[in-house]
Design an enzyme around this catalytic site. Sequence first.
Site, PDB file in Angstrom:
ATOM      1  N   GLU A 426      20.087  11.534  27.917  1.00  0.00           N
ATOM      2  CA  GLU A 426      21.014  12.769  27.721  1.00  0.00           C
ATOM      3  C   GLU A 426      21.295  12.799  25.922  1.00  0.00           C
ATOM      4  O   GLU A 426      22.269  12.796  25.572  1.00  0.00           O
ATOM      5  CB  GLU A 426      22.673  12.365  28.158  1.00  0.00           C
ATOM      6  CG  GLU A 426      22.466  12.308  29.411  1.00  0.00           C
ATOM      7  CD  GLU A 426      23.836  12.173  30.334  1.00  0.00           C
ATOM      8  OE1 GLU A 426      24.892  12.036  29.575  1.00  0.00           O
ATOM      9  OE2 GLU A 426      24.154  12.446  31.487  1.00  0.00           O
ATOM     10  N   GLU A 502      19.881  10.177  36.935  1.00  0.00           N
ATOM     11  CA  GLU A 502      21.057   9.603  37.153  1.00  0.00           C
ATOM     12  C   GLU A 502      21.916  10.488  38.139  1.00  0.00           C
ATOM     13  O   GLU A 502      22.053  11.853  37.872  1.00  0.00           O
ATOM     14  CB  GLU A 502      21.715   9.630  35.528  1.00  0.00           C
ATOM     15  CG  GLU A 502      22.910   8.807  35.663  1.00  0.00           C
ATOM     16  CD  GLU A 502      23.282   8.753  33.808  1.00  0.00           C
ATOM     17  OE1 GLU A 502      22.428   8.368  33.481  1.00  0.00           O
ATOM     18  OE2 GLU A 502      24.376   9.052  33.957  1.00  0.00           O
TER      19      GLU A 502
HETATM   20  C1  GAL Z   1      26.466   9.791  31.976  1.00  0.00           C
HETATM   21  C2  GAL Z   1      25.701   9.047  31.130  1.00  0.00           C
HETATM   22  C3  GAL Z   1      26.076   7.551  31.344  1.00  0.00           C
HETATM   23  C4  GAL Z   1      27.644   7.587  31.860  1.00  0.00           C
HETATM   24  C5  GAL Z   1      27.977   8.591  32.971  1.00  0.00           C
HETATM   25  C6  GAL Z   1      29.127   8.655  33.464  1.00  0.00           C
HETATM   26  O1  GAL Z   1      26.521  11.314  31.315  1.00  0.00           O
HETATM   27  O2  GAL Z   1      24.153   8.900  30.771  1.00  0.00           O
HETATM   28  O3  GAL Z   1      25.659   6.950  30.507  1.00  0.00           O
HETATM   29  O4  GAL Z   1      28.337   7.921  30.726  1.00  0.00           O
HETATM   30  O5  GAL Z   1      27.475   9.820  32.347  1.00  0.00           O
HETATM   31  O6  GAL Z   1      29.352   9.554  34.530  1.00  0.00           O
END
Ligand code: GAL
Length: 809
Positions: A426, A502
């Site tokens: 991100e 993710e």
């Molecule tokens: C994502 C990020 C993670 C964490 C997660 C929480 O956007 O890559 O590090 O912050 O959100 O939902």
Amino acid sequence: MFLKPKVLSFFIFLLAHASVAQVRVTTELSNNWKFYKGQSTTAHQQDFNDRKWETVTVPHDWAIYGPFDKEIDKQVVAIEQNGEKVATEKTGRTGSLPYIGEGWYRKKFTLPHYKPGQKVLLVFEGAMSEPKVFLNGEKVGEWNYGYNYFYFDISKQVAAGKENTLAVQLSNQGLSSRWYPGAGLYRKVQVIVKNQESIDQWGTYITTPFISDKVAKVNIKTSVSGANTRLVTHILNAAGDTVASDKTQMPFGNKFEQNIAVNKPELWSPETPYLYTAVTQLFVDNTLKDETSTRFGIREINYKAEVGFSLNGKVRKFKGVCLHHDLGPLGAAVNKAALRRQLQILKDLGCDAIRSSHNMPSIEQLELCDEMGFMFLAETFDEWAKPKVRNGYNRFFETDAEKDIVNLVHATRNHPSIVMWSSGNEVPDQHGSEGAKRARWLQEIFHREDPTRPVTVGMDQVKATMQSGFGAVLDIPGLNYRTHLYEEAYKAFPQGLILGSETGSTVSSRGVYKFPVEKGIGKAYDDHQSSSYDLEYCSWSNLPEDDFILQDTKPWVIGQFVWTGFDYLGEPTPYDNFWPSRSSYFGINDLAGLPKDRYYLYRSQWNTADETLHVLPHWNWKGREGQTTPIFVYTNYDKAELFINGKSMGVQSKNDSSLLHHYRLMWMDVKYEPGTVKVVAYDKDGKPAAEKTMVTAGEPYKIILEPDRSQIAADGKDISFVTVSVVDKNGNPCPTATNQLKFSVSGNGSYRAACNGDATSLEQFHLPTMKLFSGKLVVLVQSSETPGAIKLSVQGKNLKGAEIRLKSE
Ligand code: GAL
């Protein structure tokens, strides 16, 4: 006398090791370090008096002992990645533990085997952060990124036959992380003594470019130092027998290249984690000058448009989880027993892949993934040139990114578990053409250093990456959340594949349930807990089912990495601005490693070998009599019947009426009455196949102790994780108990820490008392270096105490 091949190879092994002792000695510097938290202008000097400093063992995390303090990481910021526009006061973002500031470590050591003229390397596998390293008063080097492996040649500074003094200065800035980074020498430190003619550090690179049933080609490139060298390589199978050998005296520059045939290769996969070892010997004339052992696996990975990811010719999808590097109550200090326990829990879940978010994994974790069978997505950075936090990696990106990637690849490329690299998570650089250029630059460094694995980036600004060309550059486009954009991204990007780099980010607190039971985004409650009905998520994230359906129906989606396998310290969303929340709510397991309900939802999809039948919520709802208290069942069966106190509440089947009904069985109208809940699952023929019963418990009466292992190694590092719970007079678990407990350990071990998984608890992990959270906690008992019996005793007011005997060998 004829020796059987196995016995013979054992002798050869012994001989080989005797010679290793002469040609190369690796010493781990772990005991008797001196540590001081604070600044010093003289602590690097050899004759500095550190006697009053604390004595510690490395790996060590200076901040995990607390205390938690709201002021430590208080920030008035808008977390832009979370879509915030207005700055508000944030607490707990980096765990509220005292990691900020300077710390010093000093260690005295001698190298009795060292002969002047030899080469000496000092190897760190991570140091948090910005380490500056001094030997005998002289600076030998520094490394900015706290998560990376690095080494220095200390041949010039090291003293023969005398005591050497190593001093390491570390400094952590505020506003440098989005989670708890840990502090100090949290990974191992080693000294390697070898000859001038030797195999270079991380100089072995093994790939398996051809594999058939009959034979595998093992390609080994070895960089060496020294003239007139020749190389002999033996490949050993898992039993230690030599299955192939090769010699060469033809270096190309400083590199040898060998292609060695291994007949009837045993392939590495998560289900069959078979490992070979390459023993490489370097000779000058007939003198052995160096010898190294490198474990590797024979396996083939392939990523193909429209077809997907395949391992050894079989298409499969990653059933993965993201993990931050902290180990809950142990902080960032690496501990192999804790890592192994995590992986055992994940194995049972049916998980087969790990993403080291958002940085380099520990070597121990990779070794375990090789051995236990997990595929690995190894990541590098959470920031490139553009900042997310003011003092983050953006400060070093331009100068360090290349060398940080090189070290990651060189130090870890022989691990068969690693099947993909990630150059970022991100990163704000997703916007604009500069970012796309950076993406290409970083990817090319990976390709140059390791042409066998593809590179991804976890992207959240999916629309921007369609416009900027960023997404099209990547080998594998990774989407973080944004399930609604998968289809569009698949069409817009040329790769013909999408990775759920993710996913999820559903929030819950173990054993806590909220009413009414309904979906909610960013819901906050007075007790600062989230509901374990698994219906709460963040504005950018989603429920497990939104990912399941994409995985199940889109062949071009190659798998997912759920955020996260375990809760971690810091980032207490949705309670970023509510003290005392100080750790995450995202985990499938809590911070103590205890499974939340969500564990069983993933297990019902991922673990295809074992039965899953899990019922929630608990059934202790004094005061809710007559009120609607829905019951959910997570199971791999399609159908089940629910009985409350013997009365049927009807049969529920998985169906397509909604996404939730596709994966969960839900009885939404149940009215609470104390007593017995029974669920009977039915198989495809409608026959009862499994059942589960739960009863309303009475008052807590007795403590129960369940160790994950009752025998541990007497190495001063191994840990038994003992789950502590309470039951009523009839032996029923008490799911809401919050009793304050006290722990004591005697014999050949010590009390290490406890954790109850409550993200709002300010009790310090290393103190021998803690409250139960939702009826449970975990006590960590550590071995000493003396083998023998270890006794843990747990007591609580008005409770029958418990004792358990563990053994260390
Ligand atoms: C994502 C990020 C993670 C964490 C997660 C929480 O956007 O890559 O590090 O912050 O959100 O939902």
